[in-house]
Design a protein around this motif. Structure first.
Motif, short mmCIF file in Angstrom:
data_model
loop_
_atom_site.label_atom_id
_atom_site.label_comp_id
_atom_site.label_asym_id
_atom_site.label_seq_id
_atom_site.Cartn_x
_atom_site.Cartn_y
_atom_site.Cartn_z
N THR A 43 0.85 -1.19 0.00
CA THR A 43 0.00 0.00 0.00
C THR A 43 0.89 1.24 0.00
O THR A 43 1.88 1.30 0.72
CB THR A 43 -0.92 0.00 1.23
OG1 THR A 43 -1.78 -1.13 1.14
CG2 THR A 43 -1.76 1.26 1.31
N MET B 260 0.98 5.70 -0.12
CA MET B 260 0.23 6.91 0.18
C MET B 260 0.75 8.04 -0.70
O MET B 260 1.95 8.22 -0.83
CB MET B 260 0.37 7.30 1.64
CG MET B 260 -0.40 8.58 2.00
SD MET B 260 -0.19 9.06 3.72
CE MET B 260 -1.35 7.95 4.50
N ASN C 157 -2.55 12.45 1.13
CA ASN C 157 -2.72 11.35 2.09
C ASN C 157 -3.70 10.27 1.65
O ASN C 157 -4.19 9.52 2.47
CB ASN C 157 -3.07 11.88 3.48
CG ASN C 157 -1.99 12.76 4.05
OD1 ASN C 157 -0.81 12.59 3.75
ND2 ASN C 157 -2.37 13.73 4.87
N THR C 158 -3.97 10.20 0.36
CA THR C 158 -4.80 9.11 -0.17
C THR C 158 -3.98 7.83 -0.19
O THR C 158 -2.83 7.83 -0.63
CB THR C 158 -5.31 9.43 -1.58
OG1 THR C 158 -6.10 10.61 -1.55
CG2 THR C 158 -6.12 8.29 -2.17
N LEU C 159 -4.59 6.74 0.28
CA LEU C 159 -3.94 5.43 0.26
C LEU C 159 -4.36 4.65 -0.97
O LEU C 159 -5.53 4.70 -1.37
CB LEU C 159 -4.31 4.64 1.52
CG LEU C 159 -3.74 5.17 2.82
CD1 LEU C 159 -4.43 4.49 4.00
CD2 LEU C 159 -2.24 4.94 2.88
N VAL D 246 3.76 2.66 2.66
CA VAL D 246 3.40 2.98 4.04
C VAL D 246 4.51 2.59 5.02
O VAL D 246 4.65 3.22 6.06
CB VAL D 246 2.05 2.33 4.45
CG1 VAL D 246 0.90 2.96 3.69
CG2 VAL D 246 2.07 0.83 4.27
#
Length: 110
Positions: free
Chosen positions: A25, A27, A40-42, A69
């Motif tokens: 994942t 960011m 800050n979108t994952l 992350v």
């Protein structure tokens, strides 16, 4: 003959590492891009939206603002330093997005 086995093993290990990175994942820590992405979108498993991928093609620097992350703490600390690479990329991305928003031309000579 042993060199080929060693090389093959190293290549397989490298391929596994790349695959693992793609699945982590990430960011987006860059500036907001209206209709595309917010700070800050994952992105689960590193799967980016088509709109963001297109924007990265236009402004390749945005790729450096997608952080695994597992590296966020380190990267956030680096953002505090105005001379760090990630901080400079953020500022340049802001400038480039601002110029594009105003309809200007990005010449890349800076």
């Amino acid at each position: 003959m042993s060199d080929k086995k060693t090389t093959g093993t190293a290549e397989k290990a490298g391929a596994k590492t790349k695959t693992a990175r793609k699945r982590e994942t990430v960011m987006y820590i860059g500036p907001n891009i209206a209709g595309v992405v917010t700070k800050n979108t994952l992105f689960a498993e590193g799967k980016l939206s088509d709109l963001l991928q297109k924007k990265i093609e236009e402004i390749p620097m945005l790729q450096s603002l997608l952080i695994p992350v597992s590296e966020l703490a380190k990267t956030n600390a680096e953002m505090e330093n105005p001379c760090s690479a990630v901080s400079i990329c953020y500022k340049k991305a802001e400038e480039m997005l601002s110029v594009k928003k105003k309809g200007g031309v990005i010449d890349g000579s800076n």
